[in-house]
Design a protein around this motif. Structure first.
Motif, PDB file in Angstrom:
ATOM      1  N   ARG A 292       0.834  -1.202   0.000  1.00 46.37           N
ATOM      2  CA  ARG A 292       0.000   0.000   0.000  1.00 46.37           C
ATOM      3  C   ARG A 292       0.871   1.254   0.000  1.00 46.37           C
TER       4      ARG A 292
ATOM      5  N   LEU B  74       2.142   1.878  -3.440  1.00 44.90           N
ATOM      6  CA  LEU B  74       1.080   2.455  -4.269  1.00 44.90           C
ATOM      7  C   LEU B  74       0.890   3.933  -3.950  1.00 44.90           C
ATOM      8  N   GLU B  75       0.880   4.278  -2.671  1.00 44.94           N
ATOM      9  CA  GLU B  75       0.729   5.682  -2.265  1.00 44.94           C
ATOM     10  C   GLU B  75       1.859   6.549  -2.822  1.00 44.94           C
TER      11      GLU B  75
ATOM     12  N   TRP C 192      -8.806  -6.584 -16.192  1.00 47.16           N
ATOM     13  CA  TRP C 192      -8.838  -5.129 -16.209  1.00 47.16           C
ATOM     14  C   TRP C 192      -8.332  -4.549 -17.528  1.00 47.16           C
TER      15      TRP C 192
ATOM     16  N   ALA D 176      -7.579  -5.176  -4.693  1.00 41.99           N
ATOM     17  CA  ALA D 176      -7.958  -3.763  -4.758  1.00 41.99           C
ATOM     18  C   ALA D 176      -6.740  -2.863  -4.990  1.00 41.99           C
ATOM     19  N   LEU D 177      -5.627  -3.164  -4.327  1.00 43.78           N
ATOM     20  CA  LEU D 177      -4.409  -2.371  -4.536  1.00 43.78           C
ATOM     21  C   LEU D 177      -3.939  -2.460  -5.986  1.00 43.78           C
ATOM     22  N   HIS D 178      -3.918  -3.677  -6.519  1.00 42.43           N
ATOM     23  CA  HIS D 178      -3.461  -3.852  -7.906  1.00 42.43           C
ATOM     24  C   HIS D 178      -4.440  -3.247  -8.905  1.00 42.43           C
ATOM     25  N   GLU D 179      -5.724  -3.329  -8.596  1.00 36.59           N
ATOM     26  CA  GLU D 179      -6.710  -2.717  -9.493  1.00 36.59           C
ATOM     27  C   GLU D 179      -6.533  -1.199  -9.519  1.00 36.59           C
ATOM     28  N   GLN D 180      -6.290  -0.620  -8.352  1.00 39.14           N
ATOM     29  CA  GLN D 180      -6.070   0.830  -8.299  1.00 39.14           C
ATOM     30  C   GLN D 180      -4.855   1.215  -9.139  1.00 39.14           C
ATOM     31  N   PHE D 181      -3.771   0.442  -9.030  1.00 38.32           N
ATOM     32  CA  PHE D 181      -2.585   0.755  -9.826  1.00 38.32           C
ATOM     33  C   PHE D 181      -2.879   0.587 -11.314  1.00 38.32           C
TER      34      PHE D 181
ATOM     35  N   THR E 240      -5.618   0.753 -12.985  1.00 37.16           N
ATOM     36  CA  THR E 240      -6.540   1.729 -13.568  1.00 37.16           C
ATOM     37  C   THR E 240      -5.998   3.154 -13.539  1.00 37.16           C
ATOM     38  N   THR E 241      -4.969   3.407 -12.758  1.00 37.80           N
ATOM     39  CA  THR E 241      -4.383   4.751 -12.720  1.00 37.80           C
ATOM     40  C   THR E 241      -3.048   4.853 -13.463  1.00 37.80           C
TER      41      THR E 241
END
Length: 161
Positions: free
Chosen positions: A19, A22-23, A117, A151-156, A158-159
């Motif tokens: 996390r 990712l941040e 994704w 969720a962490l990997h999806e956030q990365f 998609t961004t």
């Protein structure tokens, strides 16, 4: 593949390091090296965006362990990681003689998620640790952490298309 309560505690730290990565704008991977008597010796997260593509935490653990631990200490240790080692990190792990690996999510899971994704495939084959290091002692994945890691990997994904 058994993951104990102690394993989950260390895996949760690895996920918190993912996390943090990712941040900081990096791919969400984190890893922790634990001695045979349960002491956290080293931890790191991905720096593949911030520094360069080989700056994986598992690779950093292997380099650190090779420089700071005896062969006996390395053989008694456990590496906890948010995601299964890639082939590069699996090989480094074996070359320095680290012992057990426990991961939260497998390479197979990550590949399936990324495909769903529409994210680009990895440039490296998603071999399991045991394909690279046939004698490796490996436990995982940890279903208790799957949703969080996904969720962490999806956030990365998609961004950072």
């Amino acid at each position: 593949m058994t993951v104990s309560d102690v394993d989950l505690e260390h895996l949760r730290r690895a996920v918190s390091l993912a996390r943090l990565a990712l941040e900081r704008g990096d791919e969400p991977f984190g890893s922790v090296l634990v001695s045979g008597d349960g002491e956290v010796l080293f931890e790191d997260h991905n720096h593949v965006v911030a520094i360069e593509a080989t700056q994986h935490p598992e690779f950093a653990i292997a380099r650190w362990a090779g420089a700071h631990l005896t062969a006996e200490e390395r053989a008694a240790s456990t590496v906890y990681t948010s995601g299964e080692h890639c082939p590069m990190c699996s090989a480094a792990h074996a070359w320095v003689g680290l012992a057990r690996i426990v991961y939260a999510a497998s390479s197979e899971q990550l590949g399936a998620w990324r495909s769903a994704w529409g994210a680009p495939a990895s440039p490296v084959a998603a071999l399991s640790i045991r394909d690279v290091v046939p004698g490796a002692v490996v436990d995982g994945p940890a279903p208790e952490l799957e949703a969080e890691i996904r969720a962490l990997h999806e956030q990365f994904a998609t961004t950072h298309p």
